[in-house]
Design a protein around this motif. Structure first.
Motif, short mmCIF file in Angstrom:
data_model
loop_
_atom_site.label_atom_id
_atom_site.label_comp_id
_atom_site.label_asym_id
_atom_site.label_seq_id
_atom_site.Cartn_x
_atom_site.Cartn_y
_atom_site.Cartn_z
N PRO A 23 1.01 -1.26 0.03
CA PRO A 23 0.15 -0.05 -0.26
C PRO A 23 0.85 1.41 -0.09
O PRO A 23 0.59 2.18 -0.61
CB PRO A 23 -0.80 -0.17 1.31
CG PRO A 23 -1.21 -1.59 1.45
CD PRO A 23 0.28 -2.07 1.03
N ASP A 24 1.76 1.46 0.77
CA ASP A 24 2.70 2.28 0.69
C ASP A 24 3.59 2.83 -0.56
O ASP A 24 3.73 4.02 -0.86
CB ASP A 24 3.82 2.41 2.09
CG ASP A 24 3.18 2.51 3.43
OD1 ASP A 24 2.08 3.01 3.45
OD2 ASP A 24 3.75 2.20 4.38
N TRP A 25 3.87 1.81 -1.15
CA TRP A 25 4.57 1.98 -2.44
C TRP A 25 3.61 2.41 -3.39
O TRP A 25 3.94 3.50 -4.43
CB TRP A 25 5.23 0.44 -2.77
CG TRP A 25 6.16 0.61 -4.05
CD1 TRP A 25 7.60 0.84 -3.94
CD2 TRP A 25 5.78 0.85 -5.40
NE1 TRP A 25 8.31 0.76 -5.13
CE2 TRP A 25 7.07 0.69 -5.95
CE3 TRP A 25 4.60 0.58 -6.06
CZ2 TRP A 25 7.21 0.73 -7.28
CZ3 TRP A 25 4.65 0.53 -7.41
CH2 TRP A 25 6.06 0.69 -8.26
N ILE A 26 2.56 1.88 -3.56
CA ILE A 26 1.47 1.93 -4.46
C ILE A 26 0.96 3.43 -4.03
O ILE A 26 0.86 4.31 -5.26
CB ILE A 26 0.24 1.12 -4.39
CG1 ILE A 26 0.58 -0.15 -4.75
CG2 ILE A 26 -0.85 1.58 -5.38
CD1 ILE A 26 -0.46 -1.45 -4.37
N LYS A 27 0.87 3.88 -3.24
CA LYS A 27 0.33 5.42 -2.88
C LYS A 27 1.37 6.34 -3.29
O LYS A 27 1.03 7.49 -3.84
CB LYS A 27 0.09 5.46 -1.36
CG LYS A 27 -0.46 6.99 -1.13
CD LYS A 27 -0.92 7.17 0.51
CE LYS A 27 -1.50 8.42 0.84
NZ LYS A 27 -1.69 8.61 2.10
N ARG A 28 2.83 6.04 -2.92
CA ARG A 28 3.94 7.01 -3.37
C ARG A 28 4.13 6.94 -4.71
O ARG A 28 4.32 8.08 -5.29
CB ARG A 28 5.03 6.31 -2.45
CG ARG A 28 6.35 7.13 -2.88
CD ARG A 28 7.40 6.94 -1.97
NE ARG A 28 8.69 7.68 -1.88
CZ ARG A 28 9.75 7.59 -1.50
NH1 ARG A 28 10.03 6.48 -0.60
NH2 ARG A 28 10.80 8.17 -1.67
N TYR A 29 4.22 5.94 -5.46
CA TYR A 29 4.55 6.07 -6.78
C TYR A 29 3.45 5.75 -7.86
O TYR A 29 3.72 6.37 -8.97
CB TYR A 29 5.52 4.61 -7.16
CG TYR A 29 6.62 4.91 -6.29
CD1 TYR A 29 7.77 5.63 -6.60
CD2 TYR A 29 7.13 4.07 -5.11
CE1 TYR A 29 9.12 5.79 -5.81
CE2 TYR A 29 8.25 4.19 -4.47
CZ TYR A 29 9.21 5.11 -4.80
OH TYR A 29 10.32 5.30 -4.09
N LEU A 30 2.31 5.37 -7.52
CA LEU A 30 1.10 5.04 -8.44
C LEU A 30 0.18 6.16 -8.35
O LEU A 30 -0.47 6.86 -9.44
CB LEU A 30 0.81 3.76 -8.55
CG LEU A 30 1.63 2.62 -8.92
CD1 LEU A 30 0.82 1.21 -9.11
CD2 LEU A 30 2.43 2.88 -10.50
N PHE A 31 -0.27 6.74 -7.10
CA PHE A 31 -1.26 7.23 -6.85
C PHE A 31 -1.09 8.22 -5.83
O PHE A 31 -1.51 8.25 -4.64
CB PHE A 31 -2.42 6.51 -6.46
CG PHE A 31 -3.00 5.36 -7.41
CD1 PHE A 31 -3.66 5.79 -8.43
CD2 PHE A 31 -3.01 3.99 -7.13
CE1 PHE A 31 -4.26 4.73 -9.53
CE2 PHE A 31 -3.11 3.17 -7.98
CZ PHE A 31 -3.98 3.51 -9.08
N PRO A 32 -0.12 9.10 -6.02
CA PRO A 32 0.37 9.87 -4.96
C PRO A 32 -0.73 11.13 -4.71
O PRO A 32 -1.34 11.53 -5.80
CB PRO A 32 1.62 10.84 -5.67
CG PRO A 32 1.41 10.56 -7.07
CD PRO A 32 0.77 9.23 -7.37
N GLY A 33 -0.80 11.71 -3.61
CA GLY A 33 -1.67 12.67 -3.32
C GLY A 33 -3.02 11.97 -2.82
O GLY A 33 -3.29 10.86 -2.99
N GLU A 34 -3.66 12.54 -1.86
CA GLU A 34 -4.89 12.12 -1.07
C GLU A 34 -6.18 12.22 -2.18
O GLU A 34 -6.81 11.66 -1.64
CB GLU A 34 -4.84 12.79 0.28
CG GLU A 34 -3.89 12.54 1.17
CD GLU A 34 -4.14 13.24 2.34
OE1 GLU A 34 -5.18 13.98 2.42
OE2 GLU A 34 -3.42 13.31 3.39
N GLN A 35 -5.87 13.09 -3.20
CA GLN A 35 -6.92 13.10 -3.99
C GLN A 35 -7.32 11.83 -4.68
O GLN A 35 -8.69 11.79 -5.12
CB GLN A 35 -7.06 14.19 -4.71
CG GLN A 35 -6.07 13.95 -6.03
CD GLN A 35 -4.37 14.36 -5.74
OE1 GLN A 35 -4.08 14.66 -4.48
NE2 GLN A 35 -3.74 14.42 -6.63
#
Length: 215
Positions: A23-35
């Motif tokens: 989850p951390d890797w995906i959020k950082r590299y694929l879907f950055p930003g809380e939006q």
């Protein structure tokens, strides 16, 4: 005819390491930003076993499935902007995981025509069907496969006739040695360009048009 969903619009074959996709890797590299929110769950395919369980990443636009040596991208809805988003995500992955060994990628479209007329059936069906019926056989389902080179690209087509419905399953296949070649290929000929090429092929060969421009 209509473009069916869900379909694996883009498949990249290679040695993908599913343990990277935390989850951390995906959020950082694929879907950055809380939006841009996403979820991760596990999918169980038919024939339950250890190899039939694989992770799925789902956003409001794209579904990504990690199945053994295949990374599959599906649009949540068959909208042009979602195909663009798939391409962007695939290019991001190629940048962040450049040393992943890969062998091929494919761009796929599945079209369905619900009402088949006699002219279309006669165009698709080979002449041996007449002899089969004369012999006493009754066709319940028919599938015809073509592999060809179109505009310098390999195109595999599977046409299925069943009742009053016909499906056209088109696969553009590309052999690659690394993700650099993937990036070059998908940037030179985009998913949407291949979609238009698929529509044009079916329209001109089989005289069947697509309902709606974006879906």
């Amino acid at each position: 005819m209509k473009l069916d969903k869900p379909s694996n619009a883009l498949v990249i074959v290679g040695g993908w390491n599913s343990y990277i996709f935390t989850p951390d890797w995906i959020k950082r590299y694929l879907f950055p930003g809380e939006q841009e929110k996403f979820t991760i769950d596990m999918i169980v395919s038919r024939g339950f076993n250890a190899q039939s369980i694989f992770p799925r990443i789902l956003s409001k636009e794209v579904e990504i499935l990690l199945q053994e040596n295949r990374l599959n991208f599906r649009p949540v809805k068959n909208k042009n902007e979602n195909f663009d988003r798939i391409q962007d995500l695939a290019l991001q992955l190629a940048d962040y995981l450049p040393h992943t060994p890969v062998t091929a990628y494919g761009v796929n479209f599945l079209f369905t025509e619900e009402t088949v007329d006699g002219d279309l059936i006669n165009l698709i069906r080979p002449r041996d069907s007449e002899k089969i019926e004369q012999f006493g056989g009754s066709l319940t389902s028919e599938q015809y496969i073509h592999s060809l080179v179109l505009n310098g690209r390999i195109l595999n087509i599977t046409i299925t006739l069943e009742g009053e419905k016909v499906t056209f399953d088109l696969n553009f296949h590309f052999t690659i040695r690394n993700l650099v070649e993937f990036k070059a290929g998908i940037s030179e000929t985009s998913i949407l360009e291949l979609k238009q090429e698929a529509i044009q092929f079916i329209t001109e060969i089989y005289s069947v048009g697509l309902e709606g421009e974006n879906e």
